[in-house]
Design a protein around this motif. Structure first.
Motif, PDB file in Angstrom:
ATOM      1  N   SER A  64     -13.246   3.452 -11.291  1.00  0.00           N
ATOM      2  CA  SER A  64     -13.698   4.763 -10.826  1.00  0.00           C
ATOM      3  C   SER A  64     -15.119   4.700 -10.297  1.00  0.00           C
ATOM      4  O   SER A  64     -15.445   5.333  -9.285  1.00  0.00           O
ATOM      5  CB  SER A  64     -13.600   5.789 -11.957  1.00  0.00           C
ATOM      6  OG  SER A  64     -12.252   5.993 -12.319  1.00  0.00           O
ATOM      7  N   ARG A 113     -16.859   5.712  -1.756  1.00  0.00           N
ATOM      8  CA  ARG A 113     -16.854   7.016  -1.089  1.00  0.00           C
ATOM      9  C   ARG A 113     -18.252   7.357  -0.596  1.00  0.00           C
ATOM     10  O   ARG A 113     -18.441   7.805   0.536  1.00  0.00           O
ATOM     11  CB  ARG A 113     -16.349   8.097  -2.055  1.00  0.00           C
ATOM     12  CG  ARG A 113     -16.242   9.464  -1.391  1.00  0.00           C
ATOM     13  CD  ARG A 113     -15.542  10.480  -2.247  1.00  0.00           C
ATOM     14  NE  ARG A 113     -14.174  10.057  -2.521  1.00  0.00           N
ATOM     15  CZ  ARG A 113     -13.780   9.459  -3.645  1.00  0.00           C
ATOM     16  NH1 ARG A 113     -14.638   9.245  -4.608  1.00  0.00           N
ATOM     17  NH2 ARG A 113     -12.539   9.075  -3.810  1.00  0.00           N
ATOM     18  N   ASP A 157     -11.746  12.031  -0.553  1.00  0.00           N
ATOM     19  CA  ASP A 157     -10.662  12.679  -1.281  1.00  0.00           C
ATOM     20  C   ASP A 157     -10.759  12.186  -2.722  1.00  0.00           C
ATOM     21  O   ASP A 157     -10.119  11.213  -3.097  1.00  0.00           O
ATOM     22  CB  ASP A 157      -9.322  12.300  -0.658  1.00  0.00           C
ATOM     23  CG  ASP A 157      -8.158  12.997  -1.334  1.00  0.00           C
ATOM     24  OD1 ASP A 157      -8.385  13.913  -2.137  1.00  0.00           O
ATOM     25  OD2 ASP A 157      -7.011  12.592  -1.074  1.00  0.00           O
ATOM     26  N   PRO A 158     -11.589  12.816  -3.528  1.00  0.00           N
ATOM     27  CA  PRO A 158     -11.933  12.276  -4.846  1.00  0.00           C
ATOM     28  C   PRO A 158     -10.796  12.308  -5.871  1.00  0.00           C
ATOM     29  O   PRO A 158     -10.752  13.165  -6.741  1.00  0.00           O
ATOM     30  CB  PRO A 158     -13.121  13.120  -5.291  1.00  0.00           C
ATOM     31  CG  PRO A 158     -12.968  14.403  -4.562  1.00  0.00           C
ATOM     32  CD  PRO A 158     -12.280  14.068  -3.266  1.00  0.00           C
ATOM     33  N   ARG A 159      -9.865  11.389  -5.747  1.00  0.00           N
ATOM     34  CA  ARG A 159      -8.804  11.230  -6.743  1.00  0.00           C
ATOM     35  C   ARG A 159      -8.985   9.884  -7.437  1.00  0.00           C
ATOM     36  O   ARG A 159      -8.049   9.112  -7.583  1.00  0.00           O
ATOM     37  CB  ARG A 159      -7.442  11.300  -6.066  1.00  0.00           C
ATOM     38  CG  ARG A 159      -7.124  12.665  -5.496  1.00  0.00           C
ATOM     39  CD  ARG A 159      -5.785  12.673  -4.841  1.00  0.00           C
ATOM     40  NE  ARG A 159      -5.792  11.698  -3.757  1.00  0.00           N
ATOM     41  CZ  ARG A 159      -4.812  11.544  -2.883  1.00  0.00           C
ATOM     42  NH1 ARG A 159      -3.741  12.281  -2.959  1.00  0.00           N
ATOM     43  NH2 ARG A 159      -4.898  10.638  -1.931  1.00  0.00           N
ATOM     44  N   ASP A 160     -10.202   9.612  -7.850  1.00  0.00           N
ATOM     45  CA  ASP A 160     -10.526   8.292  -8.394  1.00  0.00           C
ATOM     46  C   ASP A 160      -9.700   7.956  -9.631  1.00  0.00           C
ATOM     47  O   ASP A 160      -9.254   6.823  -9.796  1.00  0.00           O
ATOM     48  CB  ASP A 160     -12.017   8.195  -8.724  1.00  0.00           C
ATOM     49  CG  ASP A 160     -12.883   8.290  -7.474  1.00  0.00           C
ATOM     50  OD1 ASP A 160     -12.340   8.192  -6.363  1.00  0.00           O
ATOM     51  OD2 ASP A 160     -14.102   8.456  -7.627  1.00  0.00           O
ATOM     52  N   GLU A 161      -9.496   8.922 -10.499  1.00  0.00           N
ATOM     53  CA  GLU A 161      -8.729   8.655 -11.716  1.00  0.00           C
ATOM     54  C   GLU A 161      -7.298   8.262 -11.382  1.00  0.00           C
ATOM     55  O   GLU A 161      -6.764   7.295 -11.927  1.00  0.00           O
ATOM     56  CB  GLU A 161      -8.746   9.885 -12.624  1.00  0.00           C
ATOM     57  CG  GLU A 161      -8.153   9.616 -13.991  1.00  0.00           C
ATOM     58  CD  GLU A 161      -8.340  10.788 -14.921  1.00  0.00           C
ATOM     59  OE1 GLU A 161      -7.308  11.372 -15.330  1.00  0.00           O
ATOM     60  OE2 GLU A 161      -9.505  11.116 -15.242  1.00  0.00           O
ATOM     61  N   GLN A 162      -6.693   8.971 -10.440  1.00  0.00           N
ATOM     62  CA  GLN A 162      -5.327   8.648 -10.023  1.00  0.00           C
ATOM     63  C   GLN A 162      -5.288   7.277  -9.344  1.00  0.00           C
ATOM     64  O   GLN A 162      -4.374   6.485  -9.600  1.00  0.00           O
ATOM     65  CB  GLN A 162      -4.803   9.716  -9.074  1.00  0.00           C
ATOM     66  CG  GLN A 162      -3.393   9.452  -8.587  1.00  0.00           C
ATOM     67  CD  GLN A 162      -2.923  10.499  -7.582  1.00  0.00           C
ATOM     68  OE1 GLN A 162      -3.631  11.454  -7.285  1.00  0.00           O
ATOM     69  NE2 GLN A 162      -1.725  10.305  -7.063  1.00  0.00           N
ATOM     70  N   SER A 163      -6.265   6.984  -8.503  1.00  0.00           N
ATOM     71  CA  SER A 163      -6.309   5.686  -7.834  1.00  0.00           C
ATOM     72  C   SER A 163      -6.506   4.557  -8.842  1.00  0.00           C
ATOM     73  O   SER A 163      -5.861   3.504  -8.747  1.00  0.00           O
ATOM     74  CB  SER A 163      -7.438   5.660  -6.800  1.00  0.00           C
ATOM     75  OG  SER A 163      -7.205   6.605  -5.787  1.00  0.00           O
ATOM     76  N   ASP A 166      -5.612   4.631 -12.003  1.00  0.00           N
ATOM     77  CA  ASP A 166      -4.358   4.515 -12.747  1.00  0.00           C
ATOM     78  C   ASP A 166      -3.325   3.724 -11.956  1.00  0.00           C
ATOM     79  O   ASP A 166      -2.602   2.885 -12.513  1.00  0.00           O
ATOM     80  CB  ASP A 166      -3.793   5.896 -13.090  1.00  0.00           C
ATOM     81  CG  ASP A 166      -4.572   6.596 -14.190  1.00  0.00           C
ATOM     82  OD1 ASP A 166      -5.343   5.927 -14.919  1.00  0.00           O
ATOM     83  OD2 ASP A 166      -4.412   7.826 -14.314  1.00  0.00           O
ATOM     84  N   THR A 167      -3.246   3.975 -10.657  1.00  0.00           N
ATOM     85  CA  THR A 167      -2.313   3.245  -9.800  1.00  0.00           C
ATOM     86  C   THR A 167      -2.653   1.759  -9.773  1.00  0.00           C
ATOM     87  O   THR A 167      -1.773   0.899  -9.890  1.00  0.00           O
ATOM     88  CB  THR A 167      -2.332   3.827  -8.367  1.00  0.00           C
ATOM     89  OG1 THR A 167      -1.952   5.205  -8.430  1.00  0.00           O
ATOM     90  CG2 THR A 167      -1.394   3.065  -7.445  1.00  0.00           C
TER      91      THR A 167
END
Length: 194
Positions: free
Chosen positions: A135, A142, A150-156, A158-159
């Motif tokens: 993260s 970014r 597109d701040p989806r760091d936690e989802q990224s 996790d992926t």
């Protein structure tokens, strides 16, 4: 004059013996007798360094995580953003014999972690550290304009973690389909999607 023993060095030797046994025969086959023999000690001689087999196994699991972290920090150096993220991922991925051995050790401990809270804590700590570091790298990327805003760091993160642990399992079970080149191509695809 009493013999001076380097307890840390002995503990590292015992952990290396655990790794060797797991690599050859699997975690279920590790006995204290075999472990002592593998480390070059008489049966019962491990007691001054570890109080139980569980303590030895936990140290071996923890050492696998720490080895990855030390190597990753060295590989990352002063890099930030996507360069740092890629380097971190590469150190977790089983891309060579050393990292494949680490994967063999870590995967062997996952079943034990399901039933042993201490082992589960080692695994959870590693995942939390890696997720946090990922993260951080994504936020740096970014800020530097390397990835979309597109701040989806936690989802990224996790992926990425799901992919990396999948690489570890598949490199052991289906190595012909999980070559280093294919792992790197899959990682490149995930990072390009950012």
């Amino acid at each position: 004059m009493p013999k001076i023993v380097d307890h840390d060095a002995r503990r590292r030797e015992i952990v290396a013996a655990v790794w060797a046994l797991i690599a050859r025969r699997g975690l279920g086959a590790v006995t204290m007798r075999d472990l002592a023999a593998e480390a070059g000690y008489a049966n019962g001689a491990l007691a001054p360094y570890f109080h139980s087999k569980d303590e030895i196994l936990q140290a071996a699991f923890q050492h696998a995580v720490e080895s990855t972290n030390v190597r990753a920090e060295k590989a990352i150096g002063d890099a930030t953003g996507l360069v740092a993220l890629r380097r971190l991922c590469h150190e977790i991925m089983p891309l060579d014999e050393r990292r494949l051995l680490e994967a063999r050790v870590v995967v062997a401990f996952w079943d034990r972690a399901l039933h042993d809270p201490r082992m589960a804590a080692v695994h959870a700590s590693a995942m939390d550290q890696w997720r946090q570091r990922m993260s951080q790298c994504l936020a740096q990327a970014r800020a530097a304009g390397e990835i979309a805003d597109d701040p989806r760091d936690e989802q990224s993160a996790d992926t990425l973690l799901a992919a990396l642990t999948g690489f570890q399992v598949n490199a052991l079970l289906v190595p012909h389909a999980t070559t280093p080149a294919r792992q790197q191509a899959a990682l490149d695809g995930l990072l390009a999607a950012l």
